[in-house]
Design a protein around this motif. Structure first.
Motif, PDB file in Angstrom:
ATOM      1  N   UNK A   6       0.754  -1.076  -0.074  1.00 37.28           N
ATOM      2  CA  UNK A   6      -0.050  -0.058  -0.171  1.00 37.28           C
ATOM      3  C   UNK A   6       0.723   1.218  -0.107  1.00 37.28           C
ATOM      4  N   UNK A   7       1.953   1.233   0.673  1.00 40.14           N
ATOM      5  CA  UNK A   7       2.868   2.482   0.661  1.00 40.14           C
ATOM      6  C   UNK A   7       3.362   2.879  -0.645  1.00 40.14           C
ATOM      7  N   UNK A   8       3.744   1.641  -1.384  1.00 43.36           N
ATOM      8  CA  UNK A   8       4.438   1.889  -2.635  1.00 43.36           C
ATOM      9  C   UNK A   8       3.174   2.295  -3.854  1.00 43.36           C
ATOM     10  N   UNK A   9       2.007   1.598  -3.655  1.00 41.45           N
ATOM     11  CA  UNK A   9       0.921   2.182  -4.379  1.00 41.45           C
ATOM     12  C   UNK A   9       0.469   3.674  -4.139  1.00 41.45           C
ATOM     13  N   UNK A  10       0.548   4.210  -2.832  1.00 45.06           N
ATOM     14  CA  UNK A  10       0.225   5.422  -2.579  1.00 45.06           C
ATOM     15  C   UNK A  10       1.477   6.358  -3.173  1.00 45.06           C
ATOM     16  N   UNK A  11       2.705   6.141  -3.006  1.00 49.70           N
ATOM     17  CA  UNK A  11       3.796   6.818  -3.671  1.00 49.70           C
ATOM     18  C   UNK A  11       3.898   6.782  -5.045  1.00 49.70           C
ATOM     19  N   UNK A  12       3.425   5.639  -5.673  1.00 49.06           N
ATOM     20  CA  UNK A  12       3.527   5.846  -7.064  1.00 49.06           C
ATOM     21  C   UNK A  12       2.350   6.720  -7.660  1.00 49.06           C
ATOM     22  N   UNK A  60       0.922   9.098  -5.939  1.00 51.88           N
ATOM     23  CA  UNK A  60       1.344  10.415  -5.806  1.00 51.88           C
ATOM     24  C   UNK A  60       2.309  10.975  -6.906  1.00 51.88           C
ATOM     25  N   UNK A  61       3.104  10.189  -7.465  1.00 53.41           N
ATOM     26  CA  UNK A  61       4.201  10.587  -8.220  1.00 53.41           C
ATOM     27  C   UNK A  61       3.739  10.789  -9.595  1.00 53.41           C
ATOM     28  N   UNK A  73       5.294   3.497 -13.739  1.00 53.97           N
ATOM     29  CA  UNK A  73       5.072   3.272 -12.374  1.00 53.97           C
ATOM     30  C   UNK A  73       6.802   3.611 -11.736  1.00 53.97           C
ATOM     31  N   UNK A 115       7.168   7.193 -11.733  1.00 53.64           N
ATOM     32  CA  UNK A 115       6.441   7.951 -10.594  1.00 53.64           C
ATOM     33  C   UNK A 115       7.162   7.771  -9.052  1.00 53.64           C
ATOM     34  N   UNK A 116       7.767   6.576  -9.145  1.00 50.57           N
ATOM     35  CA  UNK A 116       8.267   6.181  -7.560  1.00 50.57           C
ATOM     36  C   UNK A 116       9.752   7.141  -7.690  1.00 50.57           C
ATOM     37  N   UNK A 171      10.473   9.822  -9.035  1.00 49.40           N
ATOM     38  CA  UNK A 171       9.830  11.220  -8.741  1.00 49.40           C
ATOM     39  C   UNK A 171       9.539  11.647  -7.658  1.00 49.40           C
ATOM     40  N   UNK A 172       8.647  10.655  -7.050  1.00 48.73           N
ATOM     41  CA  UNK A 172       8.178  10.934  -5.634  1.00 48.73           C
ATOM     42  C   UNK A 172       9.369  10.929  -4.732  1.00 48.73           C
ATOM     43  N   UNK A 200       0.095   9.314   1.991  1.00 48.82           N
ATOM     44  CA  UNK A 200       1.223   8.525   2.161  1.00 48.82           C
ATOM     45  C   UNK A 200       1.761   8.524   3.509  1.00 48.82           C
ATOM     46  N   UNK A 258      -0.155   5.881   5.401  1.00 51.92           N
ATOM     47  CA  UNK A 258       0.428   4.661   5.297  1.00 51.92           C
ATOM     48  C   UNK A 258       1.657   4.460   6.090  1.00 51.92           C
TER      49      UNK A 258
END
Lengths: 119, 119
Positions: free
Chosen positions: A100-106, A108-109, B16, B19-20, B22-23, B101, B104
């Motif tokens: 879930x953390x990775x999903x949130x970060x992705x 958001x990115x 993906x 995105x990671x 960048x974030x 984020x 989480x």
DNA sequence: GTAACTGGTTACCTTTTGGAAACTACCCAG
DNA sequence: CTGGGTAGTTTCCAAAAGGTAACCAGTTAC
């Protein structure tokens, strides 16, 4: 009226701060989310697979990160006695809980990339 | 049967990964989540408030991190012409979008502390 | 006039992070 | 007996991150 800092003194807040600090200690660095993300998609992977798959990582870093994550119970390492030895890395249940953390970060990115919120 | 690395070649996967990356570029470092978390709870804060509230941070780091986050549109800085000048920092809408984020990560960190999943 | 508050900046230093390239060691195919 | 694949380790180095402490400029209270 003085704006009194109310957080940081309450028990809940302290716990939250410590939790964030702990999590970041385990998950920080340039590569951990990428390695975890890759292992989430391919559940068993060998060292060389990861080296090819995680774009740009050097063997030394991969080795070090895998070792760290094994110490922190995020992954398991299993050596198979095949002719050229192969080593399988796999997420633990705990490691999978990072998803879930990775999903949130992705997510958001991607928001950032699109500039949806920015002006 | 050869285990073929399937991610990393598909368009979705590349997006993906970017995105990671960048974030993490925007949110990495020891202090950003702590500062953001504090600003989420107290919506307008002055420099000295943050310095006192974010436990352990030095003025130099706070200054640098606030500047970075202003550049990245996560917060706004407003100087008020009070007798001793005061400066207000506030989250932008974009900055507030980091909340999930942080939640989480904090949740995960608490899980770790409790050792719920670890053996 | 001097101490303390505002919001910082600057210089100096140590630690951490990360990268490149070489090297090890074992096995297999040709 | 050489080349290539397995899974790393080692060395050497550069850059980034982070910390300490001093300093600055303006204002106000004593």
């Amino acid at each position: 009226m003085k704006k009194q800092a109310s957080c940081n003194t309450t028990q809940q807040c302290r716990k939250r701060i410590l939790a964030i600090r702990d999590a970041m200690e385990i998950l920080s660095g340039k590569w951990k989310f990428h390695i975890l993300g890759t292992l989430l998609l391919n559940d068993k992977m060998r060292f060389m697979d990861l080296l090819r798959e995680v774009d740009g990582i050097a063997a030394k870093m991969l080795s070090k990160e895998l070792h760290d994550m094994e110490m922190n119970q995020l992954i398991t390492r299993r050596v198979l006695d095949t002719k050229p030895v192969t080593v399988e890395y796999e997420l633990t249940e705990y490691g999978r809980s990072v998803e879930p953390i990775i999903n949130e970060i992705a997510g958001w990115g991607m928001l950032y990339r699109k500039g949806v919120v920015v002006e």
